[in-house]
Structures are given as C-alpha cells and as structure tokens.
Scaffold this motif. Structure first.
Motif, PDB file in Angstrom:
ATOM      1  N   UNK A  89      -1.214  15.968   0.779  1.00 12.88           N
ATOM      2  CA  UNK A  89      -2.106  15.005   0.573  1.00 12.88           C
ATOM      3  C   UNK A  89      -1.798  14.388   2.513  1.00 12.88           C
ATOM      4  N   UNK A  90      -3.028  13.699   2.691  1.00 15.99           N
ATOM      5  CA  UNK A  90      -3.347  13.062   4.146  1.00 15.99           C
ATOM      6  C   UNK A  90      -2.144  12.497   4.129  1.00 15.99           C
ATOM      7  N   UNK A  91      -1.378  11.442   3.348  1.00 14.44           N
ATOM      8  CA  UNK A  91      -0.567  10.477   3.858  1.00 14.44           C
ATOM      9  C   UNK A  91      -0.395   9.838   5.486  1.00 14.44           C
ATOM     10  N   UNK A  92      -1.701   8.990   5.720  1.00 17.19           N
ATOM     11  CA  UNK A  92      -1.705   8.124   6.774  1.00 17.19           C
ATOM     12  C   UNK A  92      -1.749   7.233   5.832  1.00 17.19           C
ATOM     13  N   UNK A  93      -1.211   6.041   7.035  1.00 16.91           N
ATOM     14  CA  UNK A  93      -1.474   4.393   6.706  1.00 16.91           C
ATOM     15  C   UNK A  93      -2.600   4.374   5.975  1.00 16.91           C
ATOM     16  N   UNK A  94      -2.480   4.098   4.783  1.00 18.73           N
ATOM     17  CA  UNK A  94      -3.933   3.476   4.092  1.00 18.73           C
ATOM     18  C   UNK A  94      -3.973   2.045   3.951  1.00 18.73           C
ATOM     19  N   UNK A  95      -5.496   1.622   3.914  1.00 23.42           N
ATOM     20  CA  UNK A  95      -5.917   0.329   4.077  1.00 23.42           C
ATOM     21  C   UNK A  95      -6.650  -0.262   2.767  1.00 23.42           C
ATOM     22  N   UNK A  96      -7.500   1.251   2.081  1.00 18.79           N
ATOM     23  CA  UNK A  96      -8.705   1.051   1.299  1.00 18.79           C
ATOM     24  C   UNK A  96      -8.082   1.396  -0.168  1.00 18.79           C
ATOM     25  N   UNK A  97      -8.077   0.596  -1.434  1.00 15.25           N
ATOM     26  CA  UNK A  97      -8.274   1.026  -2.481  1.00 15.25           C
ATOM     27  C   UNK A  97      -8.848   1.556  -3.089  1.00 15.25           C
ATOM     28  N   UNK A  98      -8.824   2.344  -4.667  1.00 13.66           N
ATOM     29  CA  UNK A  98     -10.077   2.635  -5.613  1.00 13.66           C
ATOM     30  C   UNK A  98      -8.945   2.335  -6.964  1.00 13.66           C
ATOM     31  N   UNK A 122       0.636  -1.110  -0.221  1.00 14.83           N
ATOM     32  CA  UNK A 122       0.194   0.046  -0.332  1.00 14.83           C
ATOM     33  C   UNK A 122       1.129   1.642   0.177  1.00 14.83           C
ATOM     34  N   UNK A 123       0.394   1.978  -0.454  1.00 15.27           N
ATOM     35  CA  UNK A 123       0.556   3.524  -0.797  1.00 15.27           C
ATOM     36  C   UNK A 123       0.909   4.271   0.899  1.00 15.27           C
ATOM     37  N   UNK A 124       0.559   6.133   1.082  1.00 19.29           N
ATOM     38  CA  UNK A 124      -0.056   6.461   2.154  1.00 19.29           C
ATOM     39  C   UNK A 124      -1.220   6.740   1.504  1.00 19.29           C
ATOM     40  N   UNK A 125      -1.798   7.251   2.702  1.00 20.25           N
ATOM     41  CA  UNK A 125      -3.347   7.858   1.797  1.00 20.25           C
ATOM     42  C   UNK A 125      -3.371   8.745   0.676  1.00 20.25           C
ATOM     43  N   UNK A 126      -3.751   9.569  -0.458  1.00 23.93           N
ATOM     44  CA  UNK A 126      -3.832  10.338  -1.349  1.00 23.93           C
ATOM     45  C   UNK A 126      -4.956  10.914  -1.607  1.00 23.93           C
ATOM     46  N   UNK A 127      -5.805  10.689  -0.090  1.00 23.46           N
ATOM     47  CA  UNK A 127      -6.091  12.261  -0.546  1.00 23.46           C
ATOM     48  C   UNK A 127      -6.171  13.171   0.085  1.00 23.46           C
ATOM     49  N   UNK A 128      -6.438  14.709  -0.489  1.00 20.52           N
ATOM     50  CA  UNK A 128      -6.011  15.795  -0.073  1.00 20.52           C
ATOM     51  C   UNK A 128      -7.250  16.372   0.171  1.00 20.52           C
ATOM     52  N   UNK A 129      -5.748  16.467   1.754  1.00 25.21           N
ATOM     53  CA  UNK A 129      -6.937  17.350   3.043  1.00 25.21           C
ATOM     54  C   UNK A 129      -7.297  18.894   2.104  1.00 25.21           C
ATOM     55  N   UNK A 130      -8.691  18.718   3.316  1.00 27.60           N
ATOM     56  CA  UNK A 130      -9.526  19.999   2.825  1.00 27.60           C
ATOM     57  C   UNK A 130      -9.648  21.296   3.112  1.00 27.60           C
TER      58      UNK A 130
END
Length: 198
Positions: free
Chosen positions: A104-113, A88-96
């Motif tokens: 990028x959020x950068x937290x440890x990620x476990x869900x994938x799209x 996995x890579x770090x969370x790709x979500x952009x913080x709003x």
C-alpha cells in the motif's frame, strides 16, 4: 423553523436570531456579510456580482481552514462532531514499482472513492475531496486542544450560557445582512456577549 437550500441564492428570513441553521443554508441566503464585503476591496461591481451568486469565495479551503472548522465543531458542537467529521485512512493504492512494489502507498490521503482513500498522486478521476474530513493526526490534535479548552475555567463558565453557531439576520439602510457567531450569550445573567473561537 425548517431550513432548506437548493444550492442557489435565496432571500434571507425575516430579521431575527436563528439557531440550528446548517452552514450551506446560511451561505445560500442572499445578504451582506463579511465574506461578501471583502469583494468591495476590488470594486462595487465585484461586490454586486458576489451578492448575485456569481463569485466564488475569496478564501479557498486550505488544510488550516479545514482543521479550524473541525476544531470549532469539536468544541462548539460535540454532539455532531463525530458524525459530521470523517477520519481519512492512509492511501489505499497498491504501488506498481520501486522497492515497495505490491505494498500500500500509505501516504496521507485526502481523496475518497466510497470508503477508500487516496493521496493526490494515486487518486482516480472518480475520487473527490470530502468537505468535512480530518486525518488521524489531525484528529489527535483536535482532541488534545479540545481537552485543554474544555478544562479552562473561563470556558467552563462560558459554556453554561447561550447558544452556539448562532445566525443573526438584520437590515441596515434597507440592505439585508447576516452573520454567524461561534457563540452568542444573551438573555442570561451576564452582559450580551459575542464569542469567536480562534
């Protein structure tokens, strides 16, 4: 021998020793094993429902179980470990909002799209948790432990014999049974041995 599953419970093959059985196929075989027997602690009706495919596994997946499966794969199935386990890579979500807004959020990620990973906070509804994934930190731990195991004198000796992830099917009092061993040494110049990596 070819193995297949349609995701349903099917009769197991004839009693014998089988190599190369994918886990999902093994799980689909309608036979008694340790995972089924734990339901007998509740009642015989629970056990019967489990064998009929009406009960989920008692031990739900956890980070520790997932890591253990990855470690097993690295030690026992090195040829398929890297292709089976995605990192996995770090969370790709952009913080709003907040001081890091736009980053990028950068937290440890476990869900994938597709190829993008998300943490539990930012995962979209379409995201799913892959069955076989490890984090970059877990990948480092697997590599370190794998190196220590492979350099052990006893493990080097054991690796010279027998098959790994071996499935056995047998009958006991007319009840089909199945088991899956981390390693089974037989037909070698040593006693028949079952090994379980913990």
């Amino acid at each position: 021998m070819e193995f297949y599953t349609d995701g349903k419970h099917v009769p197991p093959p004839a009693p014998g020793i089988y190599h190369g059985v994918p886990f999902d196929v093994y799980a689909s075989w309608n036979a008694m094993n340790a995972s089924a027997l734990v339901w007998a602690e509740d009642s015989m009706e629970h056990l019967q429902a489990k064998l009929a495919g009406q009960m989920e596994e008692k031990d739900k997946e956890s980070d520790d179980l997932r890591f253990g499966r990855a470690f097993h794969s690295a030690v026992l199935e090195p040829d398929t470990y890297t292709s089976q386990w995605v990192v996995s890579s770090p969370c790709m979500s952009i913080l709003k909002s907040g001081k890091n807004k736009g980053s990028f959020c950068g937290s440890s990620a476990r869900y994938r799209v597709n190829d993008e990973w998300y943490c539990g906070t930012h995962a979209p509804e379409s995201a799913s948790e892959p069955h076989d994934y490890i984090t970059p930190k877990e990948k480092q731990r697997v590599a370190l432990l794998n190196e220590k195991v492979r350099n052990h004198k006893v493990v080097k000796l054991i690796r010279q014999h027998g098959g790994k992830e071996v499935t056995i099917v047998w009958e006991w009092n007319g009840i089909p049974c199945k088991s899956r061993f981390d390693k089974l040494i037989y037909d070698a110049q040593c006693p028949d041995t079952i090994l379980d990596l913990k």
